[in-house]
Design a protein around this motif. Structure first.
Motif, mmCIF file in Angstrom:
data_model
loop_
_atom_site.group_PDB
_atom_site.id
_atom_site.type_symbol
_atom_site.label_atom_id
_atom_site.label_comp_id
_atom_site.label_asym_id
_atom_site.label_seq_id
_atom_site.Cartn_x
_atom_site.Cartn_y
_atom_site.Cartn_z
ATOM 1 N N ARG A 198 1.185 -7.074 -5.937
ATOM 2 C CA ARG A 198 0.033 -6.164 -6.060
ATOM 3 C C ARG A 198 0.327 -4.890 -5.278
ATOM 4 O O ARG A 198 0.790 -4.939 -4.148
ATOM 5 C CB ARG A 198 -1.245 -6.808 -5.529
ATOM 6 C CG ARG A 198 -2.434 -5.830 -5.490
ATOM 7 C CD ARG A 198 -3.734 -6.502 -5.185
ATOM 8 N NE ARG A 198 -4.213 -7.284 -6.335
ATOM 9 C CZ ARG A 198 -5.377 -7.923 -6.371
ATOM 10 N NH1 ARG A 198 -6.190 -7.893 -5.337
ATOM 11 N NH2 ARG A 198 -5.727 -8.603 -7.455
ATOM 12 N N THR A 199 0.078 -3.762 -5.914
ATOM 13 C CA THR A 199 0.207 -2.454 -5.275
ATOM 14 C C THR A 199 -1.147 -1.774 -5.239
ATOM 15 O O THR A 199 -1.857 -1.767 -6.248
ATOM 16 C CB THR A 199 1.167 -1.547 -6.070
ATOM 17 O OG1 THR A 199 2.463 -2.141 -6.082
ATOM 18 C CG2 THR A 199 1.255 -0.158 -5.455
ATOM 19 N N VAL A 200 -1.474 -1.213 -4.105
ATOM 20 C CA VAL A 200 -2.634 -0.328 -3.991
ATOM 21 C C VAL A 200 -2.077 1.064 -3.714
ATOM 22 O O VAL A 200 -1.347 1.261 -2.739
ATOM 23 C CB VAL A 200 -3.570 -0.758 -2.847
ATOM 24 C CG1 VAL A 200 -4.735 0.225 -2.712
ATOM 25 C CG2 VAL A 200 -4.077 -2.181 -3.080
ATOM 26 N N MET A 201 -2.350 1.983 -4.608
ATOM 27 C CA MET A 201 -1.807 3.341 -4.476
ATOM 28 C C MET A 201 -2.929 4.355 -4.391
ATOM 29 O O MET A 201 -3.779 4.416 -5.286
ATOM 30 C CB MET A 201 -0.906 3.665 -5.677
ATOM 31 C CG MET A 201 -0.345 5.087 -5.620
ATOM 32 S SD MET A 201 0.912 5.402 -6.902
ATOM 33 C CE MET A 201 -0.128 5.442 -8.380
ATOM 34 N N ASP A 202 -2.912 5.133 -3.313
ATOM 35 C CA ASP A 202 -3.840 6.255 -3.191
ATOM 36 C C ASP A 202 -3.094 7.540 -3.473
ATOM 37 O O ASP A 202 -1.990 7.754 -2.944
ATOM 38 C CB ASP A 202 -4.424 6.331 -1.774
ATOM 39 C CG ASP A 202 -5.513 5.304 -1.529
ATOM 40 O OD1 ASP A 202 -6.148 4.864 -2.506
ATOM 41 O OD2 ASP A 202 -5.732 4.939 -0.358
ATOM 42 N N TYR A 248 0.864 -1.174 0.000
ATOM 43 C CA TYR A 248 0.000 0.000 0.000
ATOM 44 C C TYR A 248 0.899 1.221 0.000
ATOM 45 O O TYR A 248 1.827 1.322 0.803
ATOM 46 C CB TYR A 248 -0.902 0.047 1.240
ATOM 47 C CG TYR A 248 -1.677 1.348 1.304
ATOM 48 C CD1 TYR A 248 -2.837 1.513 0.563
ATOM 49 C CD2 TYR A 248 -1.218 2.429 2.050
ATOM 50 C CE1 TYR A 248 -3.531 2.718 0.566
ATOM 51 C CE2 TYR A 248 -1.903 3.635 2.061
ATOM 52 C CZ TYR A 248 -3.066 3.772 1.315
ATOM 53 O OH TYR A 248 -3.742 4.971 1.302
#
Lengths: 242, 242
Positions: free
Chosen positions: B213-217, B7
């Protein structure tokens, strides 16, 4: 995923380096979003996802529904795709005289999203819309620039249909396509491709949504991806995805 | 999130452009992962998250537990952070004579992860470990390069503790820090910072996990982020994050 989050599998630089032999089942991509674009294994044709349906637009001008059945002999895989569950946050009707005009409309509808992805769709009639379709790799590992040199380009006159697109920020060039990236399919689902030029016939409906969260999966277990240089090729991407 | 997904909030290029006045509550970042690094609002000090605890390592040499209480007057916010719920997939004991040695160990433990993020931790004794801590911005919008010009650098002799790090692929330079990016905190939680150099005292334990897997905000509603050029500054990032 919740609406208006971007899911992407792999990165554009991997296509530039010819990483397109493996990919993931397209049904897995579409589980993350119903609206989007991308390509198929070996870069054969152009992918468009619209309202949860998905088509392959091929260089011979044909359009076929993607095969999402697990284990089917013709099951489709994608080495690169971007999708979202699109929920319009703003919309307008606008006459668009050229591809550049899309940028202006998006800038008006999403002025606070300069540095994030914007998803959009354009519905209506077009006097002319020019699309290309990739024939696919001649051999595994052939890069997108060479694949694109054999692309088939056609101008569809008097076409009604839908453009599905993303506008991505410059700092994500190579991860995505910086700027506007659009695929088109006509109302009858008989023609379409990657949009190179367009001119609306009067006003068309433009709907946008800002995407502030991205979920990106990279090609795990793909030896070609692991060996790829993935060096940024800004000019190359502009040439083939512009 | 499941273990070994990355994240991240915002991107390193935003720090380079001085986008650090707002950020998000750190508790929101840590809800996505218990192991990671980053910075605080106004780039004051270095952030390390380890086994679910989180500290601010400050330029005066002090270390304080981050304040994760919603609405607290001293609640901490982060303008950039990367975290994961770390679950080691491979490990080894190794003597490491210099920072470059970390790269070699990681390459052996994660040979198929050249083009994705790798999370790691190093536990043990160090003969010497050199860390810097950022003092913070002198004014809103001051870029990381200028902030780093006033950083405080100290070499901790005979220190026991933990390095928390990520190795990110070259094609994500600017989004993250390409190569190895490490923060350190000692066992007593009394000293640490961004690692500039290290030498282990005998063998240390190195554990790694591949993050596919990357979650980018990205910073929604942050006018400074929306106005930032975010141009890639490869040399600048290497100078300040190397």
């Amino acid at each position: 995923m919740p609406p208006n989050e971007l899911y992407q599998f792999s990165v554009v630089s991997a296509l530039m380096d010819g990483v397109a032999s493996t990919g993931v089942p397209l049904r897995q991509v579409l589980a993350h979003g119903s609206h989007g674009l991308g390509t198929f294994r070996s870069m054969r044709g152009e992918l468009i996802a619209l309202d949860g349906e998905c088509w392959q637009m091929r260089h011979d001008g044909s359009v076929r529904a993607a095969d999402l059945t697990e284990g089917s002999p013709t099951e489709d895989f994608s080495p690169f795709a971007m999708v979202t569950d699109f929920a319009a946050e703003a919309s307008t009707r606008a006459a668009i005289s050229a591809k550049d005009g899309v940028e202006g409309v998006l800038a008006r509808l999403a002025p606070n999203a300069n540095n994030t992805h914007v998803a959009f769709r354009i519905d209506g009639a077009f006097k002319a819309i020019t699309v290309r379709t990739a024939q696919g790799q001649c051999f595994p590992g052939e890069g997108l620039k060479d694949v694109a040199s054999r692309q088939v380009t056609v101008t569809l006159p008097a076409s009604r249909g839908t453009v599905v697109g993303f506008r991505s920020p410059q700092f994500l060039q190579g991860v995505a396509v910086a700027g506007v990236h659009m695929h088109y399919i006509d109302e009858g689902r008989t023609a379409g491709g990657h949009v190179l030029a367009l001119e609306s016939d009067g006003e068309v409906e433009v709907q946008v949504a800002e995407l502030w969260r991205t979920v990106m999966d990279l090609p795990r277990g793909d030896a070609a991806f692991n060996a790829a240089p993935l060096a940024l090729n800004d000019g190359g991407i502009k040439a083939v995805e512009g």
